[in-house]
Write an enzyme that holds these catalytic residues in place. Structure first.
Site, PDB file in Angstrom:
ATOM      1  N   GLU A 427       0.846  -1.195   0.000  1.00 20.03           N
ATOM      2  CA  GLU A 427       0.000   0.000   0.000  1.00 20.03           C
ATOM      3  C   GLU A 427       0.882   1.247   0.000  1.00 20.03           C
ATOM      4  O   GLU A 427       1.690   1.441   0.902  1.00 20.03           O
ATOM      5  CB  GLU A 427      -0.874  -0.054   1.264  1.00 20.03           C
ATOM      6  CG  GLU A 427      -1.529   1.230   1.641  1.00 20.03           C
ATOM      7  CD  GLU A 427      -2.189   1.146   3.040  1.00 20.03           C
ATOM      8  OE1 GLU A 427      -2.059   0.093   3.711  1.00 20.03           O
ATOM      9  OE2 GLU A 427      -2.811   2.131   3.441  1.00 20.03           O
ATOM     10  N   ASP A 502      -3.719  -0.308  10.153  1.00 20.87           N
ATOM     11  CA  ASP A 502      -4.766   0.608  10.609  1.00 20.87           C
ATOM     12  C   ASP A 502      -6.051   0.363   9.815  1.00 20.87           C
ATOM     13  O   ASP A 502      -6.135  -0.580   9.034  1.00 20.87           O
ATOM     14  CB  ASP A 502      -4.300   2.068  10.487  1.00 20.87           C
ATOM     15  CG  ASP A 502      -3.985   2.432   9.034  1.00 20.87           C
ATOM     16  OD1 ASP A 502      -4.236   1.584   8.139  1.00 20.87           O
ATOM     17  OD2 ASP A 502      -3.491   3.544   8.793  1.00 20.87           O
TER      18      ASP A 502
END
Ligand code: 28G
Length: 637
Positions: A427, A502
């Site tokens: 990511e 997260d």
């Protein structure tokens, strides 16, 4: 014994005598697949299958399964009660023979047949062999009988222990700790299978009771697989009201189908043969698909929705947004394929095709309002597909989509053997940069993704295919997409998702898994998808550095090194906060990294989860997240 021919006119002498139970205890995996949790749960299915068979024979309508406090299992039905008459050759009561001889009542008995059954179809004797104890109580002939076994050996002969004015069978067993590593039953696992059984066998009432924590459920569907489709679509928007449903029999084989279109883009067809989920499809699926394509085209032409000049709708057009259950019950199913979940009986293809065609045709004729919506949807899918094809050809001519060109962002590895290669899907560009620097370039490739990838639940195939991020994955993996997916050309045997620990990271991970599940499912089925576990905390004490991957570990480390002001604890907010060396040491070094292998045991549950979390309806998503706050954290692992 599941899927085997047995005598319908019961006669104890007809039971095939093959062998004792030692082979089962010696090689349990051969009979129940594994001695892990899967095998443990399989024991329950084997016993329940016998009750379901009694129900399918028309003699029982209720089955109750109880998980007892000590993880022993009780299964009770209100059938005729297992036979207690003497087996002349064995000089034992039939119930004892059923429980002490392998393959008793097996394949070559002649007469009726058995429909229900787990994949490994092994029956009561195998469960008995693998149980510390097993007790059977039978209500029959106005009496209550009881017999007891331990590890397959009879410990108390069959005796009458009372009277009874009803009939039925009850089995209580405790899986043997000498065989099974883990004895703890999972309620959800049993619930999912029993619910499925109740959908697939309409009218049968299945009670599930967990005495460990007082949970109860009743599964009972008069509508059978029609209600199954409703259940699968509860988080989707149906585009027409009536579910297409029908059941028909030919030469002793029954075919039952239920289908309904939604505004989703993927197709969702689940097929079963004799109550077994045929994950790999087979002749029934092929027969159904061609019937579907034909019936829809015929109706569209007849009603002038497809004009003479128009070409036919193809299968893909006709299945976009379709949710369907195909359930067949046959005399002698042949299971093929890698996991023995592909139906092979070639003669069944035509049976399913003609029955499906008739049922779908009749529905379309009788429900013009639904039909119009359905045909319009199929024509829209066809037009979108055609537009996508043109767009693709254009880009191909421009040389943008040459099958051989790897995406520019990919940092490939030098190793050419896929079995030794892995690719990290990372990511963000900054984490991607660290990963590129920190990796072992010999066998680790890095593909950074920019931002969120497309939600494939809300886009059609052409849109998905045109997404840069998705195209990058398709070309990097080298195995195509959708119906044309080809596992053999996969360039990396490990595909590792590495996202921040997260909420955003977990969302991206779910988006990726949804994409793999819908369009590259074999990657999940074959265990090629992994999730990287970056640490959550860095603890510094003087020159020493420790990493903790969760709060429990953090506490353990602090206990060990001593709490104090000299500890510097950093909570990582993202992968980007780690330098290349740290990322390698904590997350990418095969010597000490932790990878979680993604496996989807139950495609039906996965479908529900993905359609809830990623689909159009907001309310079910909110409800799901509230109800599963704890589960959502790990749902995709
Ligand atoms: C409680 C745990 C799971 C069962 C029956 C009933 C019969 C039976 C079972 O026969 C021989 C014949 C059919 C398999 C049949 C009773 C005919 C007349 C039965 C169960 C083997 C055994 N009277 N109920 N077996 N056959 N319930 N519940 O196991 O096919 S097993």
């Amino acid at each position: 014994m599941s899927n085997s021919v047995v005598s319908s006119e019961y006669n104890a002498d007809k039971i095939q005598v093959l062998e004792g139970l030692e082979p089962v205890r010696k090689r349990p995996g051969m009979y129940i697949g594994s001695t892990g949790l899967k095998g443990l749960h399989h024991l329950v299915y084997e016993i329940v299958d016998n009750s379901i068979d009694e129900a399918l024979a028309g003699f029982c309508d209720t089955v109750t399964v109880i998980i007892k406090k000590d993880n022993s299992i009780e299964v009770e039905d209100n059938g005729r009660g297992m036979p207690v008459d003497m087996h002349s050759k064995m000089q034992k009561p039939a119930v004892e023979v059923i429980h002490s001889i392998l393959h008793a009542g097996g394949k070559f008995g002649g007469g009726g047949y058995k429909v229900s059954g787990g994949l490994h179809g092994v029956g009561a004797s195998v469960v008995n062999a693998l149980s510390e104890y097993l007790i059977v109580e039978i209500k029959r002939n106005g009496k209550l009988y009881r017999i007891e076994f331990a590890r397959g050996k009879t410990t108390k002969e069959l005796t009458v222990i009372g009277e009874s004015d009803s009939n039925g069978s009850k089995t209580i067993f405790k899986p043997d700790h000498e065989i099974f590593e883990d004895l703890e039953y999972n309620y959800e696992t049993l619930a999912n299978r029993l619910r499925e059984m109740a959908f697939l066998n309409k009218g049968i009432k299945i009670n599930l009771i967990d005495e460990r924590n007082d949970i109860k459920n009743v599964y009972h569907y008069e509508g059978g697989i029609k209600e199954f489709v409703k259940y699968l679509n509860k988080n989707r928007k149906e585009i027409h009201e009536n579910i297409i449903y029908g059941e028909s029999e030919k030469d002793g084989n029954t075919v039952e189908i239920a289908l309904q279109y939604t505004d989703a883009y993927s197709e969702n067809i689940f097929t079963f043969a004799n109550n077994i989920n045929t994950h790999e499809g087979g002749v029934h699926l092929i027969g159904f698909k061609s019937a579907m394509t034909r019936a829809v085209n015929d109706y569209a032409r007849k009603n002038n929705m497809l004009k003479e000049k128009d070409i036919n709708l193809i299968g893909e057009d006709v299945r976009e947004g379709l949710t369907a259950i195909i359930s067949v019950k046959l005399q002698e199913p042949q299971f093929e394929g890698q996991t023995k979940t592909k139906l092979g009986n070639s003669e069944i293809r035509g049976v399913v095709e003609s029955i499906s065609n008739e049922l779908i045709q009749a529905f379309l004729e009788e429900n013009p309002v639904d039909s119009r919506v359905i045909i319009e949807k199929c024509i829209r899918s066809s037009k979108a597909r055609e537009a996508a094809r043109k767009a693709r050809e254009l880009t191909r001519r421009k040389g943008l989509l040459d099958g051989m060109t790897l995406p520019g962002k990919l940092a490939d590895c030098s190793e050419k053997d896929p079995a030794k290669s892995e690719i990290y899907i990372v990511e963000g560009d900054s984490a991607g940069g660290s990963a590129k620097q920190g990796r072992n370039r010999e066998n680790q490739a890095i593909l950074p993704l920019r931002g969120k990838i497309m939600n494939v639940e809300k886009a059609n195939f052409s849109k998905i295919f045109n997404s840069t991020e998705i195209r990058a994955m398709i070309t990097a993996f080298g195995c195509g997409i959708g119906d044309e997916f080809e596992l053999n050309t996969l360039r990396y045997h490990k595909i590792i998702i590495m996202t921040d620990a997260d909420v955003d990271g977990s969302h991206i991970r779910t988006l990726l898994l949804t994409f793999f599940f819908r369009y590259m499912r074999p990657l999940i089925e074959e265990g090629n998808i992994y999730i990287a576990m970056p640490p959550l905390y860095k603890i510094k004490q003087g020159k020493s550095i420790y990493y903790a991957y969760n709060d429990i570990e953090l506490n353990e480390i602090l206990e060990r090194i001593g709490r104090g002001t000299k500890n510097d604890i950093q909570r990582y907010k993202g992968l980007g906060e780690m330098d290349p060396v740290q990322l390698w040491e904590t997350t990418m070094n095969p010597e000490d990294r932790t990878l979680i292998k993604v496996n989807i045991e139950d495609a039906i549950e996965a479908d529900l989860v993905f359609s809830t979390l990623m689909g159009e309806k907001v309310e079910p998503r909110r409800e799901f997240i509230e109800q599963n706050a704890k589960k959502v954290k790990n749902l995709d692992i």
